[in-house]
Design an enzyme around this catalytic site. Sequence first.
Site, PDB file in Angstrom:
ATOM      1  N   ASP A  75       0.218  -1.540  -3.813  1.00 56.75           N
ATOM      2  CA  ASP A  75      -0.008  -1.057  -2.458  1.00 56.75           C
ATOM      3  C   ASP A  75      -0.341   0.432  -2.531  1.00 56.75           C
ATOM      4  OD1 ASP A  75       0.680   0.051   0.273  1.00 56.75           O
ATOM      5  OD2 ASP A  75       1.117  -2.064   0.620  1.00 56.75           O
ATOM      6  N   ASN A  84       3.564 -10.117   7.018  1.00 56.09           N
ATOM      7  CA  ASN A  84       3.411  -9.650   8.391  1.00 56.09           C
ATOM      8  C   ASN A  84       2.307 -10.497   9.009  1.00 56.09           C
ATOM      9  OD1 ASN A  84       5.284  -7.531   8.096  1.00 56.09           O
ATOM     10  ND2 ASN A  84       3.729  -6.239   7.194  1.00 56.09           N
ATOM     11  N   GLN A 119       0.860  -6.148  11.085  1.00 52.02           N
ATOM     12  CA  GLN A 119      -0.206  -6.541  10.170  1.00 52.02           C
ATOM     13  C   GLN A 119      -1.420  -5.678  10.491  1.00 52.02           C
ATOM     14  OE1 GLN A 119      -1.502 -10.656  10.334  1.00 52.02           O
ATOM     15  NE2 GLN A 119      -2.899 -10.379   8.610  1.00 52.02           N
ATOM     16  N   VAL A 140      -4.216  -5.380   7.978  1.00 47.47           N
ATOM     17  CA  VAL A 140      -5.383  -5.984   7.332  1.00 47.47           C
ATOM     18  C   VAL A 140      -5.280  -7.479   7.592  1.00 47.47           C
ATOM     19  CG1 VAL A 140      -6.627  -6.392   5.171  1.00 47.47           C
ATOM     20  CG2 VAL A 140      -5.481  -4.184   5.564  1.00 47.47           C
ATOM     21  N   HIS A 182      -1.619 -11.760   3.249  1.00 48.34           N
ATOM     22  CA  HIS A 182      -1.136 -11.051   2.070  1.00 48.34           C
ATOM     23  C   HIS A 182       0.385 -10.993   2.084  1.00 48.34           C
ATOM     24  CE1 HIS A 182      -1.806  -7.957   5.161  1.00 48.34           C
ATOM     25  NE2 HIS A 182      -0.885  -7.219   4.563  1.00 48.34           N
ATOM     26  N   HIS A 204       3.611  -8.885   0.778  1.00 54.09           N
ATOM     27  CA  HIS A 204       4.157  -7.640   0.237  1.00 54.09           C
ATOM     28  C   HIS A 204       5.335  -7.989  -0.654  1.00 54.09           C
ATOM     29  CE1 HIS A 204       2.244  -4.613   2.942  1.00 54.09           C
ATOM     30  NE2 HIS A 204       2.141  -5.653   3.753  1.00 54.09           N
TER      31      HIS A 204
END
Length: 118
Positions: free
Chosen positions: A36, A91, A98, A100, A104, A106
């Site tokens: 990240d 998210n 969220q 993007v 995904h 994290h």
Amino acid sequence: MTLPAPDPHCLFCRIVSGEIPAQVLAEGETTVAFRDIEPQAPVHFLVVPRSHYPDAASLGEAEPATVADLVATAAQVASAEGVDSYRLVFNTGADANQTVFHAHLHVLGGRSLTWPPG
């Protein structure tokens, strides 16, 4: 099954394709893991599906096996990073922060993580 086409405007689709550089930690048939750029813990990386879905819910509906691959990749990379305790976070939606809209995961670790996070 036909996979969705990559979104040419999606940051994560562009990272998956190699168009945008990232610190890639692992690549598999269905997933890519990378650090990240704004880490919230000593170890903070993302695991994304190669296919483009806007969030975890839509990915889970269309490709449940890929969700399992995300979690397996997270465990493999966490182990390679020397972390045996970590948090997994999806998210989903703007109100969940969220930013993007490509599903995904994290992965955060490397320190004690408090609960609830906020």
